[in-house]
Enzyme design. Structure first.
Site, PDB file in Angstrom:
ATOM      1  CB  CYS A   9      -0.976   0.051   1.153  1.00 50.55           C
ATOM      2  SG  CYS A   9      -0.079  -0.262   2.803  1.00 50.55           S
ATOM      3  CG  ASN A  12       4.489  -1.854   5.280  1.00 52.90           C
ATOM      4  OD1 ASN A  12       5.383  -2.040   5.733  1.00 52.90           O
ATOM      5  ND2 ASN A  12       3.229  -2.592   5.268  1.00 52.90           N
ATOM      6  CB  CYS A  14      -3.760   1.591   7.110  1.00 49.73           C
ATOM      7  SG  CYS A  14      -3.866   2.726   8.253  1.00 49.73           S
ATOM      8  NE  ARG A  15      -4.510   1.596   1.733  1.00 47.06           N
ATOM      9  CZ  ARG A  15      -4.175   2.277   0.545  1.00 47.06           C
ATOM     10  NH1 ARG A  15      -5.105   2.111  -0.412  1.00 47.06           N
ATOM     11  NH2 ARG A  15      -3.226   3.046   0.543  1.00 47.06           N
ATOM     12  CB  SER A  16       0.237  -3.530   2.572  1.00 47.41           C
ATOM     13  OG  SER A  16       0.969  -2.646   3.373  1.00 47.41           O
ATOM     14  CG  ASP A 118      -5.029   5.213   2.952  1.00 49.66           C
ATOM     15  OD1 ASP A 118      -5.297   4.617   4.268  1.00 49.66           O
ATOM     16  OD2 ASP A 118      -4.280   5.564   2.339  1.00 49.66           O
TER      17      ASP A 118
HETATM   18  P1  4NP Z   1      -1.860   2.875   4.211  1.00 53.40           P
HETATM   19  O1  4NP Z   1      -2.597   4.089   4.772  1.00 53.40           O
HETATM   20  O2  4NP Z   1      -1.192   3.150   3.018  1.00 53.40           O
HETATM   21  O3  4NP Z   1      -2.948   1.906   4.002  1.00 53.40           O
HETATM   22  O4  4NP Z   1      -0.866   2.249   5.188  1.00 53.40           O
HETATM   23  C1  4NP Z   1      -1.732   5.217   4.910  1.00 53.40           C
HETATM   24  C2  4NP Z   1      -1.088   5.558   6.050  1.00 53.40           C
HETATM   25  C3  4NP Z   1      -0.350   6.935   6.331  1.00 53.40           C
HETATM   26  C4  4NP Z   1      -0.284   7.768   5.119  1.00 53.40           C
HETATM   27  C5  4NP Z   1      -0.722   7.538   3.790  1.00 53.40           C
HETATM   28  C6  4NP Z   1      -1.577   6.191   3.686  1.00 53.40           C
HETATM   29  N1  4NP Z   1       0.511   9.007   5.313  1.00 53.40           N
HETATM   30  O5  4NP Z   1       0.415   9.620   4.314  1.00 53.40           O
HETATM   31  O6  4NP Z   1       1.144   9.051   6.499  1.00 53.40           O
END
Ligand code: 4NP
Length: 144
Positions: A9, A12, A14-16, A118
């Site tokens: 994702c 790294n 939340c989703r992955s 997301d």
């Molecule tokens: P993820 O979510 O891609 O599912 O881990 C996110 C978590 C943090 C951020 C972006 C996406 N960020 O920009 O901090």
């Protein structure tokens, strides 16, 4: 040989990591890992609200730590699963010449959704989990 699967994702956190933990629960016989295309959260555990929603469904992932996706991952894994089209594009932009590793959208394996939105932005952690669980189930059945 054991199939090695990498979930990717953006952050790294939340989703992955959730996909990794859910999939590992379904297919403990395979090698699962996760990474983010961005490096903002390298070394951090999964995001607290995401962990809480996962824990409520019996999925533990507090031992995972964020790392950034690298071009070397194209040779370390057999299959890469992207959480959304942006992730897929960012992964493909790093593909080394000659690397034949398949990269697919995770949701292609078993969800009506066309991406895992997301939850860091939508705040819908349970909705993301619903999609991740459906896709992980489909992937678990699709792999030998
Ligand atoms: P993820 O979510 O891609 O599912 O881990 C996110 C978590 C943090 C951020 C972006 C996406 N960020 O920009 O901090």
């Amino acid at each position: 040989m054991t199939t090695r699967v990498l979930f990717v994702c953006l952050g790294n956190i939340c989703r992955s990591p959730t996909a990794e933990a859910v999939f590992r629960g379904l297919r403990p016989d395979l090698v699962s890992d996760s990474a983010g295309t961005a490096g903002y959260h390298v070394g951090e555990p999964p995001y607290g609200p995401m962990q809480a929603s996962a824990r409520a469904r019996g999925v533990a992932m507090d031992d995972l730590r964020a790392r950034q996706f690298s071009a070397q991952d194209f040779t370390r894994f057999d299959l890469i699963l992207a959480m959304d089209a942006d992730n897929l594009r960012n992964i493909e932009a790093m593909r080394p010449d000659g690397a034949e590793m398949p990269v697919h959208l995770f949701t292609d394996y078993g969800s009506d959704a066309s991406a895992v939105p997301d939850p860091y932005y939508t705040r819908d952690f349970d909705g993301a989990l619903d999609i991740i669980e459906a896709a992980a189930q489909g992937l678990a059945e699709a792999l030998d």
